[in-house]
Design an enzyme around this catalytic site. Structure first.
Site, PDB file in Angstrom:
ATOM      1  N   SER A 155      17.234 -10.064 -30.532  1.00 43.89           N
ATOM      2  CA  SER A 155      18.447  -9.535 -31.156  1.00 43.89           C
ATOM      3  C   SER A 155      19.103 -10.644 -32.003  1.00 43.89           C
ATOM      4  O   SER A 155      18.434 -11.261 -32.821  1.00 43.89           O
ATOM      5  CB  SER A 155      19.368  -8.983 -30.066  1.00 43.89           C
ATOM      6  OG  SER A 155      20.471  -8.321 -30.624  1.00 43.89           O
ATOM      7  N   ASP A 174      15.795   2.009 -32.758  1.00 40.80           N
ATOM      8  CA  ASP A 174      16.860   1.013 -32.952  1.00 40.80           C
ATOM      9  C   ASP A 174      17.621   1.331 -34.247  1.00 40.80           C
ATOM     10  O   ASP A 174      17.048   1.286 -35.332  1.00 40.80           O
ATOM     11  CB  ASP A 174      16.205  -0.381 -33.033  1.00 40.80           C
ATOM     12  CG  ASP A 174      17.220  -1.527 -32.991  1.00 40.80           C
ATOM     13  OD1 ASP A 174      18.405  -1.294 -33.305  1.00 40.80           O
ATOM     14  OD2 ASP A 174      16.811  -2.650 -32.648  1.00 40.80           O
ATOM     15  N   HIS A 228      17.951  -0.203 -29.471  1.00 41.48           N
ATOM     16  CA  HIS A 228      17.940  -1.653 -29.611  1.00 41.48           C
ATOM     17  C   HIS A 228      17.777  -2.367 -28.267  1.00 41.48           C
ATOM     18  O   HIS A 228      17.129  -3.414 -28.176  1.00 41.48           O
ATOM     19  CB  HIS A 228      19.241  -2.099 -30.287  1.00 41.48           C
ATOM     20  CG  HIS A 228      19.352  -3.573 -30.444  1.00 41.48           C
ATOM     21  ND1 HIS A 228      18.509  -4.290 -31.261  1.00 41.48           N
ATOM     22  CD2 HIS A 228      20.163  -4.488 -29.867  1.00 41.48           C
ATOM     23  CE1 HIS A 228      18.816  -5.582 -31.198  1.00 41.48           C
ATOM     24  NE2 HIS A 228      19.818  -5.722 -30.353  1.00 41.48           N
TER      25      HIS A 228
END
Lengths: 366, 366
Positions: free
Chosen positions: B145, B312, B345
């Site tokens: 991330s 995501d 995500h």
């Protein structure tokens, strides 16, 4: 028929689905074109959460309406052929009775004393207007976004009232992602200390909560794909930037801010809360023993056009497919149009070319 | 090497990318396994915005870490083979110097006097630690991330410092949709009257802003698909509902609330603002004459694994493809893994089975 904003007094008392009733309530509406002698050319448009009844310009109000490109002489919804009615939803503050209206029983503004609002109430109020105009059956009922859910409610509650249906970017029930977004929007408003439990005034008003709610709306009404092309990582000019810490720096931030500014004081926060919650509550499964498809199959129309867009994250395409399948299983002749417009949920307001082709084509064939 | 949380004092002054410097700053880190004699078995993990350095349990802290399933003896990141380091990002409040730390120059908390933070600063601080441990080259740099962006910064700024790379659910630059979401999260905090321009205290704290920011985070870290299966339209039991107007009614609302409650007072709001803005600022195009692909092509690693997930919405799969293409064009042997995990995500934290297979497989082959 005049073409200005008009008001229809609802039967009083007007019973609400979840209990309670309204006394002396009304809804605002506008019309375009003329009802023919057979009274079989009426088209009703039910709107999304925030628009007024002013879908397009007309003689009394030449300002552009929210669906200006779609509606008018020679346009997809051709007002030379159709008598078009657009209703401001019951509970919305664009002329219809809403939480910002005076409660005749007390002489005070309803605020949170407004009874629970459901989209079925929105539908029933619109249907009462249609009936009062002498229209037994709508040639077509068009519902966009939240109005698409109201339209499903209209058809299931008023069998025989609609000959054909156009479903635009909507859903037969709110899914948890949409509920989460709307819940957070409501929270931003109700946790704003200036909301004061609904007792705000001009001096102390939940500007921040409304602004956050609107921005979150705009983010979910649009699509990442569109913004990549439109904003990319373009910065604001230095003179456009805010002086405060963590102030805006990217164009996309300024775009959201301008949307929010136009909205914050032009939509009543309590009315927003009521309509938002009504969207979460709506569920066609209620009409099908807990099953959405069964609920949809209780709707009787001759033909339907169901349109959705692949970039819509709020009302995803699978939900339009569900509507199309349900209406088809109920015996309607259904056209399903899946668009790839980059604009997301708002595509119906922006991609007029593709939506016009679908809607105009459908209306030309009925 | 011990296995507890340790602190590394950064070189002082530590110069920041956008100007200013930190005196006497440190970063917190944890390690697992042992550095071998050749010092060529080190794996560094750079984290997302909120996690601490405690990626997994170890002798001194047996509590589960944020990547417990991925990291340990016999797991995908096998600590019998690898010497694993996880760093708490500079600017984060889990032990590293951050806006909630004391500024030695004034004896006061930095708050908004903390210098502008960029992910390159996060990368440089981590690299200084790696160097201090006697490691010339990391066997593998893993970034998840936000940490994936920090990792790209690490590699472009420290050529030769990384032999192989694993990129997890990240992006080479923030796109406008992600910027819009993060901007709105920051606004929720800074417009909360209790933020007080960064001068909040325990008595007046931006709980509401932090709660809204966190909920918006959780909404965008997850996916609509997962929630359809998980929450559908399930209602809370009456006794679980709030008594207030427009209070929670659906399970998904209560889920968001519990996430927010765990976060609000455990993450420093100013640090959140700094890290969030750093994520918006990061842009590999800066290293490629305004072109992302050119920037990526300045990175030299032998092999890379790039993983992303189709659900995501914050770091869309196309951005992982971009990273894979850029690294490949730069001469790396690249494996690209596109997963269909429904969790959005956050899949890298939840779908341990699929991420383990990809990451474990890659590490076994290098």
């Amino acid at each position: 028929m005049s073409d200005a904003r008009q008001y229809f007094d609802l039967p009083s008392p007007f019973a609400m689905k979840r209990g309670g009733s309204l006394q002396g309530a009304r809804i605002a509406y506008e019309t375009w074109g003329s009802l023919n002698a057979a009274q079989d050319n009426a088209v009703l448009i039910l709107t999304g959460l925030s628009p007024s009844a002013h879908a397009a310009s007309n003689a009394e109000d030449p300002s552009h309406g929210w669906w200006e490109g779609m509606l008018g002489p020679g346009k997809a919804i051709d007002t030379r052929r159709w008598f078009v009615i657009c209703v401001n939803s019951l509970g919305s503050d664009k002329g219809s009775t809403c939480p910002a209206s005076l409660d005749p029983a007390t002489g005070e503004t309803y605020r949170l004393n407004f009874p629970d609002l459901s989209l079925e109430d929105v539908a029933n109020a619109a249907q009462a207007l249609v009936k009062s105009l002498g229209i037994e059956q709508l040639a077509c009922l068009i519902g966009c976004s939240m109005g698409g859910m109201s339209a499903l409610g209209y058809m299931v509650l008023h069998p025989g009232g609609v000959r054909t249906h156009i479903s635009v970017d909507t859903a037969p029930q709110a899914q948890p992602f949409a509920i989460a977004i709307r819940s957070l929007q409501r929270e931003a408003i109700r946790l704003d200390p200036s909301w004061h439990g609904g007792q705000y005034g001009d001096q102390s008003y939940p500007d921040i909560g409304m602004s956050i709610a609107r921005k979150l709306g705009v983010i979910t009404y649009r699509s990442a794909m569109e913004w990549n092309g439109r904003f990319a990582r373009i910065r604001l000019d230095p003179e456009q930037r805010e002086e405060q810490p963590f102030g805006f720096e990217f164009q996309v931030e300024s775009y959201l801010e301008s949307h929010a500014r136009r909205f914050v004081r032009t939509f009543d926060p309590n009315s927003y809360l009521y309509l938002s919650r009504a969207s979460d509550w709506f569920d066609m499964a209620e009409y099908g023993n807990g099953n959405v498809m069964e609920g949809l199959q209780r709707i009787r129309v001759e033909q339907a056009l169901v349109i959705g867009v692949s970039t819509d994250i709020l009302f995803p395409l699978e939900q339009q497919e569900q509507i199309a399948e349900g209406l088809q299983a109920a015996g309607a002749k259904v056209e399903f149009v899946a668009l790839d417009s980059p604009q997301g949920h708002d595509a119906f307001l922006v991609d007029i070319e593709n939506y016009s082709r679908a809607i105009g084509g459908f209306l030309a064939r009925i």
